[in-house]
Structures are given as structure tokens and as C-alpha cells.
Write an enzyme that holds these catalytic residues in place. Structure first.
Site, PDB file in Angstrom:
ATOM      1  N   GLU A 139      17.166   1.864   2.373  1.00 51.90           N
ATOM      2  CA  GLU A 139      17.283   2.697   3.627  1.00 51.90           C
ATOM      3  C   GLU A 139      17.789   1.701   4.938  1.00 51.90           C
ATOM      4  OE1 GLU A 139      13.153   4.763   4.111  1.00 51.90           O
ATOM      5  OE2 GLU A 139      12.664   2.837   3.230  1.00 51.90           O
ATOM      6  N   ASP A 181       4.810   0.419  -1.448  1.00 49.70           N
ATOM      7  CA  ASP A 181       5.227   1.621  -0.764  1.00 49.70           C
ATOM      8  C   ASP A 181       6.232   2.194  -1.481  1.00 49.70           C
ATOM      9  OD1 ASP A 181       5.285   3.013   1.932  1.00 49.70           O
ATOM     10  OD2 ASP A 181       7.278   2.289   2.202  1.00 49.70           O
ATOM     11  N   LYS A 201       0.099   9.781  -0.627  1.00 47.79           N
ATOM     12  CA  LYS A 201      -0.031   8.259  -0.651  1.00 47.79           C
ATOM     13  C   LYS A 201      -0.296   7.413   0.394  1.00 47.79           C
ATOM     14  CE  LYS A 201       4.072   5.934  -0.890  1.00 47.79           C
ATOM     15  NZ  LYS A 201       4.815   5.518   0.571  1.00 47.79           N
ATOM     16  N   HIS A 214       7.737   5.867  -6.008  1.00 47.60           N
ATOM     17  CA  HIS A 214       9.090   6.392  -6.127  1.00 47.60           C
ATOM     18  C   HIS A 214       9.928   5.787  -7.072  1.00 47.60           C
ATOM     19  CE1 HIS A 214       7.538   8.357  -2.445  1.00 47.60           C
ATOM     20  NE2 HIS A 214       7.989   7.269  -1.926  1.00 47.60           N
TER      21      HIS A 214
HETATM   22  C1  BG6 Z   1       7.858   6.828   2.006  1.00 44.37           C
HETATM   23  C2  BG6 Z   1       7.318   5.653   2.168  1.00 44.37           C
HETATM   24  O1  BG6 Z   1       7.033   7.378   0.820  1.00 44.37           O
HETATM   25  O2  BG6 Z   1       9.179   7.162   1.657  1.00 44.37           O
HETATM   26  C3  BG6 Z   1       8.483   5.067   3.574  1.00 44.37           C
HETATM   27  O3  BG6 Z   1       6.256   5.313   2.753  1.00 44.37           O
HETATM   28  C4  BG6 Z   1       9.919   5.553   3.221  1.00 44.37           C
HETATM   29  O4  BG6 Z   1       8.413   3.965   3.778  1.00 44.37           O
HETATM   30  C5  BG6 Z   1      10.149   6.861   2.785  1.00 44.37           C
HETATM   31  O5  BG6 Z   1      10.638   5.381   4.462  1.00 44.37           O
HETATM   32  C6  BG6 Z   1      11.407   7.218   2.110  1.00 44.37           C
HETATM   33  O6  BG6 Z   1      11.577   8.627   1.893  1.00 44.37           O
HETATM   34  P1  BG6 Z   1      13.103   9.280   1.838  1.00 44.37           P
HETATM   35  O7  BG6 Z   1      12.796  10.633   1.478  1.00 44.37           O
HETATM   36  O8  BG6 Z   1      13.506   9.320   3.289  1.00 44.37           O
HETATM   37  O9  BG6 Z   1      13.872   8.489   0.948  1.00 44.37           O
END
Ligand code: BG6
Length: 484
Positions: free
Chosen positions: A211, A230, A143, A235
Site C-alpha cells: 500500500e 492487520d 475484523k 488477507h
Molecule cells: C484492511 C486493513 O483490512 O485492509 C487496512 O485494516 C488496509 O489497514 C486494507 O489498508 C487494505 O484493503 P484494500 O482492499 O484497500 O487492499
């Protein structure tokens, strides 16, 4: 299943993803003994480095991300790595890659494009021109897979000129997370939930990825993207698909992907009127996270002065099917929030009548909480009698902690997905039509934000986002789980 011998070519081989995730993931599989003796990792980048130069960077930049590196294993692992200097857009420079690859049709060849997406088409073209895109090769796309429907279609079309759909692995690392696959196990490995998994018994679903981190050094990418592109388009929608899909006939790639596609196509389309009521966008301001002061988004390094990029989005989605009509799905994601957590909360309907000396309203409806992060597990919230005299019911939790239950070592999401690419298993990767369906649903939101010039609402770092996000769910008489 033993892996076939392979050459894994990492475009963007000296980039952040390769250093933080991909090489450490391959190291773990090397230590686990999964990699065939001849398997190689060919890192491709623009720097005019020798393999020795590159390995110095690996030592300083990637090795710190390896969990407990063992010197002997590490020394063996880096023997698999080779560096090729190449300009991805200049076909003349591909000779170096042709020379580096083993031209043996029985080998699996993987091109992992950890590059900005505007290079995908040119790289595929150049692989085709130089004869490197063979029928036994696979291509992995990182991505962002487009920034709207038109660009996603363009990526699909251009990569599709060179590679068949069965050779294309579109990564969404959330699908590599253990709990997401456990959700499949929960839904389709047990008889218990499926009869209840519908509008008659479920009142609403919340999906949150929160986050604590800010944008960090990714402003160049992030400010053109924002939370919707993003995180939500990929996701969160993938999680929603796994929660909401009809039982696939098998775990085969197309059975699962057909089922997910059906969900995406059944999402109720937003109109400007429904959007004004059902979506909230926010941007973080200075505040405190874990007691430490953190700056406002607009004061982060390289931030445009009056950026209107959202770092938070919450919305209410609906799925127009017999199973889900009328059940709201609340999705929410943000940076610099009060806590780091990713979870899915499925809330069931209230009991119809209380036989106890307690009003029905004092019964918490049952809920199932599926935790992806920071720990992995499930809790089923039930009403139980408090011990002692009398008959007083209170909420109690049935807890399944995956770490406690299964002592086997865990795999990072990238590790799992890379293994799947090496094995040729497509189930946990998005198909082209899924990607387009997701963008198609997102597009009215993008248009609305653009036309309306509606700026994100500020929220203080270290909170759960703008108050409007609580009001969004509050209008339906509900609360986000963390705010109860
Ligand atoms: C990524 C995003 O796809 O996923 C980021 O580009 C984000 O901005 C990250 O921080 C979060 O992934 P995880 O696995 O840490 O929850």
C-alpha cells in the site's frame, strides 16, 4: 437469485466502515434493483440522533463514497434507512431496536457487527436476551477477529453461544475481490494448470499486498495491531489458502473451507530459530510517496513516541504436504511502499536443457502473475522467439485483462460479500476453525517478537521495505518481482 425481504441491522452504523463501504455497497445494489421493495437498513449507534439527523451525516460522510450517485435513486435509497440510538452494552436500550424490527419470521434478519471486537460477545448476549437472535437471523463479524489465538477462541465461543456456525459470517474482504474468485476459476475451471500446480513444477510463490497509504487517522487501532495482525493473519493467509488448497469437491461452503483449513493446518510451524531467519518486520520512516513528502510512522498523529509496531512484514512460509513440500511461499505486506499493488506470482521451474544457442540460464522461468490491484488480470510469462533472422528467445507475456475481457460492471468486495450474506451463501466467509488455525500458526511469531523485544527495522517511505526483506528471498537465490 431474488433476495428474500430483510432487515439489515448495522451496529457501528455511524462508523467509518458503514459510511465508506457498507452504505455505498447497499446503494449500488439498490440501484441494480436487487433489493426487495420492503428491505430496510437499520443503523445503530450511540449518538442520540433521529433518523433525519443521521441522514444528514450520511449525506456528508457516506454519499461522497458512492460512485456517481443519482439524485432520484438516492432519495429512494435513503427511505430504506432508519437510525436507532442504542448503547450496545446496555440491554435496557435494546427496546428501541425491538420496536424498530419487523417481527416476522419469514424475513431475513442480519446483524452486522462493524464494532470493536470486545463488543461482539455483549451484543450477541443482548440480542439473545431480548429475543432478537432468532433462527432466521445471521450475524456478520468484522475484523479484527481477535488479536491472538486465545481472544479468537473467546470470540468464537461467545458468539457461538448465541448463533450456530451456519449463521455466522466472518468477513475477510479480500475474498470478495473479483480476482480472488477468478483464481478459483483459473485453478478449477481449466485443465491446464492443475497438473502443474505442485512441487514438481512450481519453484516458489510470492504474495504481496503493498500500500502507498500510511496509517492515517487509524493510529488508535493500528498501533495495537500492526501489519502481521492487520493484514497477514487474514488477507495474505486467505490468498495463500486459495492458491495452495486441494481441489474442493464443490464450491459449497464446507468443501471450500475444509480445503482451506487443511492448508492452514499444514503450514510448517515456526520455531525461534526458523523465525530469526524467515521473518522481517519493518516500520516506515519519513520519505516520499508519489513525489510528496510523508512523515515517519512515529510522527503520525497520535503515534506513541517509541512505538515498536510493524508497518511491514515479510516472511517465508512452507506447507508440509506432498503437493507443496519444499516450495517456499514468500508473503509480504506493508504501508507507505513504492506502489499500491496486490499480486500473486507463481514461478515455475526452469527448463531442464536448452536446445538453442542460448544457455539455459538465459531462459526466464515461466511465471503466472495474478493481479488483484490496482488492475485485475493475469499474465502468463512465456519464452518466445524474437522476430527476424536467427533464433533468439525472449520473455513475452500472455495477458488477460479482466476489465477488457468482461465489460460487465464490477462489484466492490463489500458489495459482493453483503449480497452473499443476504443470500445466505457462506463460501466466501471464514469458518471458526479456520480462524483459529490461522491464529495458531501466527502465535509463535507474536511470542517471538514479544520475548525478543526485537524492534522493527526502519525503512524509507516510498521504497519496497527494509533491505532485509530482499535478503530474505535473496538467500534462496530469488528476488521479489518488482526488484528484478
Ligand atoms: C484492511 C486493513 O483490512 O485492509 C487496512 O485494516 C488496509 O489497514 C486494507 O489498508 C487494505 O484493503 P484494500 O482492499 O484497500 O487492499
Amino acid at each position: 437469485m431474488a433476495l428474500n425481504d430483510f432487515d439489515l441491522v448495522l451496529f457501528g452504523g455511524s462508523g467509518d466502515l458503514a459510511m465508506r463501504k457498507l452504505l455505498p455497497a447497499m446503494y449500488s445494489r439498490h440501484v441494480a434493483g436487487d433489493l426487495p421493495p420492503g428491505a430496510r437498513i437499520i443503523c445503530v449507534g450511540r449518538h442520540e440522533w433521529s433518523t433525519e439527523d443521521f441522514l444528514e451525516t450520511v449525506e456528508t460522510t457516506s454519499k461522497p463514497h458512492i460512485k456517481a450517485p443519482a439524485e432520484l435513486h438516492y432519495a429512494e435509497f435513503i427511505k430504506r434507512i432508519m437510525y436507532v440510538s442504542l448503547n450496545a452494552t446496555d440491554v435496557a436500550t435494546y427496546d428501541a431496536l425491538v420496536a424498530a424490527l419487523r417481527l416476522d419470521d419469514s424475513l431475513t434478519r442480519i446483524y452486522y457487527l462493524a464494532t470493536p471486537p470486545h463488543l461482539f460477545s455483549q451484543i450477541c448476549d443482548n440480542l439473545s436476551t431480548t429475543g432478537l437472535a432468532t433462527p432466521n437471523s445471521r450475524v456478520v463479524l468484522e475484523k479484527p477477529l481477535g488479536r491472538d489465538l486465545a481472544s479468537a477462541r473467546q470470540i468464537n465461543a461467545e458468539v457461538g453461544k448465541v448463533f450456530a456456525e451456519s449463521q455466522i459470517y466472518r468477513i475477510d474482504h479480500y475474498l470478495g475481490k473479483e480476482t480472488v474468485q477468478n483464481l478459483l476459476a483459473l485453478r478449477f475451471g481449466n485443465i491446464l494448470f492443475e497438473p502443474l500446480w505442485r512441487r514438481e513444477w512450481i519453484s516458489d510463490v510470492q504474495i504481496t499486498i503493498a500500500e502507498k497509504i500510511g496509517v492515517g487517522n487509524r493510529m488508535g487501532y493500528y498501533d495495537h495491531s500492526g501489519a502481521l495482525r492487520d493484514m497477514l493473519q487474514n488477507h495474505l493467509l486467505q490468498l495463500l489458502c486459495i492458491v495452495a488448497m486441494e481441489p474442493p469437491t464443490s464450491i459449497s461452503p464446507d468443501a471450500v473451507r475444509d480445503a482451506k483449513l487443511q492448508v492452514l493446518r499444514s503450514l510448517k510451524k515456526f520455531t525461534p530459530t526458523t523465525l530469526s531467519q524467515n521473518i522481517v518486520r519493518g516500520q516506515y520512516r519519513a520519505g516520499h510517496v508519489d513525489g510528496q513528502p510523508v512523515p515517519s510512522y512515529r510522527d503520525e498523529p497520535d503515534a506513541p513516541e517509541r512505538s515498536s509496531t510493524e508497518t511491514f512484514v515479510a516472511l517465508k512460509a512452507e506447507i508440509d504436504t506432498w503437493r507443496w513440500a519444499g516450495v517456499p511461499f514468500y508473503l509480504r505486506t506493508g504501508k507507505r511502499m513504492a506502489d499500491r499493488l496486490a499480486e500473486i506470482v507463481v514461478r515455475f521451474k526452469p527448463i531442464p536443457h536448452s536446445i538453442f544457442n542460448q544457455p539455459t540460464s538465459s531462459f526466464q522461468p515461466n511465471s503466472l502473475v495474478i493481479r488483484l490491484q490496482p488492475d485485475e488480470g493475469l499474465s502468463l510469462n512465456l519464452m518466445a522467439k524474437t522476430p527476424g533472422d536467427g533464433m533468439r528467445l525472449k520473455q513475452a507475456e500472455l495477458e488477460l485483462d479482466f476489465r477488457e475481457q468482461f465489460k460487465t460492471p464490477r462489484m466492490d468486495a463489500y458489495e459482493r460479500l453483503l449480497l452473499d450474506v443476504l443470500r445466505g451463501q457462506l463460501t466466501l466467509f471464514m469458518r471458526g476453525d479456520e480462524l483459529e488455525a490461522a491464529w495458531e500458526w501466527i502465535e509463535p511469531i507474536l511470542d517471538y517478537w514479544e520475548q525478543d523485544d526485537n524492534n522493527p527495522t526502519p525503512y524509507t517511505s516510498g521504497t519496497w521495505g527494509p533491505a532485509a526483506a530482499s535478503a530474505l528471498i535473496g538467500r534462496d537465490g530469488l528476488q521479489w518481482r518488482e526488484e528484478v
